[in-house]
Design an enzyme around this catalytic site. Structure first.
Site, PDB file in Angstrom:
ATOM      1  N   TYR A  35      64.329  71.520   4.447  1.00 16.90           N
ATOM      2  CA  TYR A  35      64.015  72.237   3.205  1.00 16.90           C
ATOM      3  C   TYR A  35      65.205  73.075   2.710  1.00 16.90           C
ATOM      4  O   TYR A  35      65.410  73.262   1.524  1.00 16.90           O
ATOM      5  CB  TYR A  35      62.864  73.214   3.465  1.00 16.90           C
ATOM      6  CG  TYR A  35      61.477  72.613   3.402  1.00 16.90           C
ATOM      7  CD1 TYR A  35      61.078  71.815   2.338  1.00 16.90           C
ATOM      8  CD2 TYR A  35      60.542  72.900   4.395  1.00 16.90           C
ATOM      9  CE1 TYR A  35      59.795  71.308   2.272  1.00 16.90           C
ATOM     10  CE2 TYR A  35      59.255  72.396   4.332  1.00 16.90           C
ATOM     11  CZ  TYR A  35      58.883  71.599   3.264  1.00 16.90           C
ATOM     12  OH  TYR A  35      57.606  71.106   3.199  1.00 16.90           O
ATOM     13  N   THR A  55      62.605  62.805   2.514  1.00 18.76           N
ATOM     14  CA  THR A  55      62.695  64.262   2.308  1.00 18.76           C
ATOM     15  C   THR A  55      61.619  64.946   3.136  1.00 18.76           C
ATOM     16  O   THR A  55      60.663  64.310   3.576  1.00 18.76           O
ATOM     17  CB  THR A  55      62.417  64.646   0.837  1.00 18.76           C
ATOM     18  OG1 THR A  55      61.038  64.342   0.543  1.00 18.76           O
ATOM     19  CG2 THR A  55      63.328  63.913  -0.122  1.00 18.76           C
ATOM     20  N   ASP A  56      61.767  66.251   3.310  1.00 21.26           N
ATOM     21  CA  ASP A  56      60.632  67.035   3.771  1.00 21.26           C
ATOM     22  C   ASP A  56      59.676  67.129   2.572  1.00 21.26           C
ATOM     23  O   ASP A  56      60.038  66.775   1.446  1.00 21.26           O
ATOM     24  CB  ASP A  56      61.064  68.420   4.270  1.00 21.26           C
ATOM     25  CG  ASP A  56      59.997  69.031   5.175  1.00 21.26           C
ATOM     26  OD1 ASP A  56      58.826  68.602   5.116  1.00 21.26           O
ATOM     27  OD2 ASP A  56      60.326  69.945   5.949  1.00 21.26           O
ATOM     28  N   TRP A  57      58.482  67.615   2.781  1.00 23.00           N
ATOM     29  CA  TRP A  57      57.409  67.480   1.773  1.00 23.00           C
ATOM     30  C   TRP A  57      57.712  68.253   0.474  1.00 23.00           C
ATOM     31  O   TRP A  57      57.811  69.466   0.478  1.00 23.00           O
ATOM     32  CB  TRP A  57      56.097  67.913   2.422  1.00 23.00           C
ATOM     33  CG  TRP A  57      55.383  66.715   3.006  1.00 23.00           C
ATOM     34  CD1 TRP A  57      54.064  66.432   2.882  1.00 23.00           C
ATOM     35  CD2 TRP A  57      55.937  65.627   3.758  1.00 23.00           C
ATOM     36  NE1 TRP A  57      53.773  65.235   3.497  1.00 23.00           N
ATOM     37  CE2 TRP A  57      54.894  64.715   4.031  1.00 23.00           C
ATOM     38  CE3 TRP A  57      57.235  65.299   4.187  1.00 23.00           C
ATOM     39  CZ2 TRP A  57      55.100  63.530   4.738  1.00 23.00           C
ATOM     40  CZ3 TRP A  57      57.425  64.127   4.884  1.00 23.00           C
ATOM     41  CH2 TRP A  57      56.365  63.266   5.152  1.00 23.00           C
ATOM     42  N   TRP A  58      57.874  67.515  -0.588  1.00 18.90           N
ATOM     43  CA  TRP A  58      58.283  68.009  -1.901  1.00 18.90           C
ATOM     44  C   TRP A  58      59.737  68.460  -1.840  1.00 18.90           C
ATOM     45  O   TRP A  58      60.322  68.555  -0.764  1.00 18.90           O
ATOM     46  CB  TRP A  58      57.372  69.145  -2.378  1.00 18.90           C
ATOM     47  CG  TRP A  58      55.932  68.748  -2.344  1.00 18.90           C
ATOM     48  CD1 TRP A  58      55.298  67.947  -3.232  1.00 18.90           C
ATOM     49  CD2 TRP A  58      54.945  69.090  -1.345  1.00 18.90           C
ATOM     50  NE1 TRP A  58      53.984  67.766  -2.865  1.00 18.90           N
ATOM     51  CE2 TRP A  58      53.733  68.456  -1.721  1.00 18.90           C
ATOM     52  CE3 TRP A  58      54.964  69.858  -0.184  1.00 18.90           C
ATOM     53  CZ2 TRP A  58      52.566  68.577  -0.976  1.00 18.90           C
ATOM     54  CZ3 TRP A  58      53.802  69.970   0.564  1.00 18.90           C
ATOM     55  CH2 TRP A  58      52.617  69.343   0.169  1.00 18.90           C
TER      56      TRP A  58
END
Ligand code: BGC
Length: 800
Positions: A694, A725-728
């Site tokens: 992130y 990616t990490d979430w969003w």
């Protein structure tokens, strides 16, 4: 007061977790749990939980306990035990959990039942506060006793077991407060009373992280034994009892240094800031700092852990050839109890121009269970290349500096004696690289000035990234194909991947570059963290599977039962890569059975600071232990055809303001410490995915980091898996190509898939940013989008 707070927290928690999956990262709690039957996994969890326990102290052989020794067990944690940490990394629906008190009973312990009954009713009347996302309790209120009650308990038993427990979680860091880093007043009072009344006190630390030990040290002369059991998963009560009773003699070793206090940690002044942290300690993380500059600030050194027996290293033969060092030796059990030892080799490189830590782990292993008098022979092979350090000043290369290299073999970093040395005359460049991901801002970093701390400006980036990217944009040599084919045809060698990609429309290419928008996607197994690859019907028609991604790493997070395995730190403490591989092999098999294609894990970030909320998911302060444990986990998961996704690439070393925070560090620290674990893991186990972090790394978010992903991960390490990616992700324009933003900026960096696929606001349509600059000046090119698809399809093909 506590009760009111608990009620409020639990109500807020209920509201938050009832929101749609992409607004909160809902817990999977409350799911329907079908039959669970995996005795192999249960046995492995029990063994790993026990072998990860680190015995720090054992005065007068207080342990192992005898079966007929009556014990009074203090702390509500005997029932409300911390099995794992909070957040995506620990949110598993275990089939059962064995608490400490149950584990002790299973071991046939002679328990002060009157006291145990008091705890049973206290826990039933005061259920623990559960908290909610990023507001989880790190400790629980304790039950206190009158002097009469204490005296009565002590009259019934000489031995007390006291438990101090701490938890931590994602999206929050632990803090320098009571109940987090420090003991609560009640815990202190309990410790004070127990040590006053009982002759023999065994302290168990059921903690996700290292906590302050200075307060515990105040009772040191009255505490006979200290056992750090971390959070050992669903079998952890049995595992702790196995160690206490010698069924499994302790053999865990510290994967982190325990310092005298928080201020002693080299990152203590540069942790927790909201905008950025300068990694001013540079490569001197953990024991690299303490052994070089402040040995007196260590309570328990890295690699340390007692057993119930003693070991000797003998018959040592040290040899150096052109490319490696070989150390042959025997480990002999010289005591009178069974046990396992962890031989560790550290090296000390010459100071040279660059300065070095006085110890660096370069090899470790674990013996089998040795009975008294038994021995095991090892031959450690240490490649010379692995001793090189990175010159981020001028050469931008790994280099073996001229001088004497010394090696130390022993059972922890502090006590290991010299076992051999060799000298290199003249510097040797081991691999010529170029500058990547160096700092954008000026800051001071620590250097070793003849054993003294000195600070110098970390070399800044001199890279013209725009130029570098333009020079290496992909140019397809393939003529547009007309051939109709599916991914099965590619798999069966009836078509090339390039031909197949040519058949994909722009919409299909866009869809491939993101997941199915939401957590718990209807395309996947219930409770999934996301679904990717075949997210459109037309893609599935062409043979591209919709793949289910589930959280980890402490087990599979789904709406069904799955095994809850020990946390990363506990697994690392076993120093047993074979055991880590075995346990994750079983996780991989469970994934097949439950419908998870890829699991989020292992967690490979370095324990830079003991307060980081996600340390429990990660292994260690040391990159070699991290990398080897990570590679073992990946090999295990992938052995049955399931997929692993090591995370978070890179420098996710704090949770506070994690989606905005900038980790600022020298290129040397980045390469030698923070990327090294990933490098070892990638090269030794070839995971199918890697998840970016992130945070920013030297000013650039992980999911836009061309230099980390395109240049280092793919270019230097030669890895061709799929990056997610990490979430969003954060919305941003590319500084190098300002018309490019979000998905186009990401794809140009080499980050293949946005997870779970859409904006956090819940709109389930493409955001349009991938294709908006197609065909325009500096815009994304079709070749880049097709190249992106290539990585995704190569990965997807492994699942058909
Ligand atoms: C975490 C990831 C996790 C993802 C999906 C994020 O909050 O940082 O590690 O895999 O959520 O749950």
């Amino acid at each position: 007061m506590d009760k009111i707070k608990r009620k409020i927290n639990n109500t807020i928690g209920k509201i938050i977790t009832s929101l749609p999956g992409d607004t909160s990262q809902t817990s999977t709690e409350g799911a329907v749990i079908p039959e669970y039957d995996n005795p192999v996994m249960s046995a492995l969890c029990r063994r790993a939980g026990a072998e990860g326990a680190v015995l720090l102290k054992n005065k007068d052989n207080a342990l192992p306990l005898k079966k007929d020794e009556k014990i009074s067990v203090f702390s509500r944690l005997q029932i409300d035990w911390f099995y794992t940490g909070y957040g995506s990394g620990g949110d598993v629906n275990p089939p059962y959990c064995v608490s400490l008190i149950d584990g002790l009973r299973n071991a046939g312990a002679c328990i002060n039942e009157e006291l145990a009954a008091k705890y049973a009713s206290f826990c039933a009347e005061n259920p623990p506060d559960k908290g909610f996302w990023a507001h989880w309790p790190t400790s629980q209120p304790e039950l206190l006793f009158s002097t009469e009650e204490m005296a009565k308990a002590a009259a019934q038993s000489d031995t007390a077991i006291a438990v101090i427990g701490r938890s931590s979680g994602e999206d929050m860091d632990n803090t320098l407060t009571k109940g987090s880093w420090f003991l609560t007043d009640d815990e202190k009072r309990l410790l004070c009373d127990i040590t006053a009344y009982f002759r023999k006190v065994i302290l168990i630390l059921n903690c996700s992280n290292i906590i302050d030990m200075s307060e515990i040290e105040e009772y040191s002369d009255k505490i006979s034994a200290i056992l750090y059991v971390w959070q050992g998963g669903m079998e952890s009560g049995n595992a702790a009892a196995d160690v206490l009773y010698g069924i499994c003699p302790p053999c865990g070793k510290l994967p982190d240094t325990i310092a005298v206090n928080y201020a002693a940690y080299p990152s203590s002044n540069d942790f927790g800031a909201k905008k950025f942290n300068n990694y001013s300690e540079d490569i001197y993380v953990g024991y690299r700092f303490f052994e070089t500059f402040a040995p007196e600030k260590v309570l328990y050194p890295f690699g340390f852990g007692l057993g119930y027996t003693s070991f000797e290293f003998s018959g040592i033969e040290f040899k150096k050839t052109k490319s490696k060092v070989t150390v042959r030796f025997d480990v002999v059990n010289t005591g009178s109890f069974n046990g396992k030892e962890v031989p560790q080799i550290y090296f000390e490189a010459p100071q040279g121009k660059l300065g070095k830590p006085s110890r660096q782990l370069c090899w470790f292993a674990k013996t089998d269970m040795l009975s008294p008098g038994e021995s095991e022979t090892f031959t450690a092979e240490i490649p010379l290349d692995s001793l090189a350090c990175y010159d981020d000043n001028t050469l931008h290369s790994y280099i073996l500096e001229s001088g004497e290299y010394r090696f130390y073999l022993g059972s922890d970093v502090r006590s290991a004696p010299l076992c051999g040395s060799f000298t290199i005359r003249g510097d040797i460049i081991v691999s010529q690289l170029s500058q990547h991901a160096a700092p954008a801002e000026e800051f001071l970093r620590l250097v070793n000035d003849g054993g003294k701390v000195k600070y110098e400006i970390a070399p800044k980036s001199g890279v013209n990234l725009r130029y570098r990217i333009r020079e290496s944009l992909p140019v397809s040599g393939t003529a547009p194909g007309t051939k109709k084919c599916t991914l099965f045809d590619v798999k069966n060698d009836c078509a090339t991947l390039e031909d197949f990609i040519m058949t994909l429309s722009l919409d299909e290419l866009e869809a491939l570059s993101r997941g199915d928008y939401t957590m718990n996607s209807p395309l996947g197994t219930s409770g999934n963290a996301g679904v990717y690859c075949g997210v459109l019907g037309s893609l599935r028609d062409k043979g591209i599977p919709a793949l289910t991604f589930t959280d980890g790493p402490s087990g599979i997070r789904l709406n069904t039962t799955a095994s809850l395995i020990p946390v990363g730190t506990c697994l690392a403490s076993t120093f047993d890569t074979r055991l880590i591989e075995e346990i994750y092999t079983e996780t991989g098999r469970e994934m097949k059975a439950l419908g998870s294609d890829v699991i989020a894990g292992p967690g490979l970030n370095i324990h830079r600071n003991p307060l980081c909320g996600r340390n429990f998911e990660y292994f260690s302060e040391d990159p070699l232990l991290t990398g080897k444990a990570g590679a073992a986990a990946v090999r295990g998961i992938q052995s049955s055809g399931s997929g692993a996704c090591p995370k978070h690439f890179a420098c996710n070393n704090q949770e506070t303001n994690r989606t905005h925070n900038d980790s600022r560090l020298s290129e040397r620290a980045l390469r030698e410490i923070y990327l090294k674990g990933f490098e070892i893991c990638v090269k030794e186990s070839n995971p199918v995915n890697i998840m970016t972090s992130y945070n920013k790394i030297n000013g650039v978010w992980g999911h836009y980091h061309y230099e980390l992903v395109h240049d280092i991960l793919r270019g230097e390490w030669g890895w061709d898996g799929c990056v997610i990616t990490d979430w969003w992700m954060r919305s941003a324009h590319s500084p190098e190509f300002p018309s490019l933003r979000d998905q186009a900026y990401r794809v140009r960096a080499g980050v293949n898939i946005l997870m779970p696929g859409g904006a956090r606001t819940g709109k389930h349509v493409p955001d349009g940013t991938l294709l908006e600059t197609l065909g325009k000046k500096d815009g994304i090119t079709l070749d880049e989008i097709r190249e992106n698809a290539k990585y995704i399809l190569k990965f997807a093909m492994k699942f058909i």
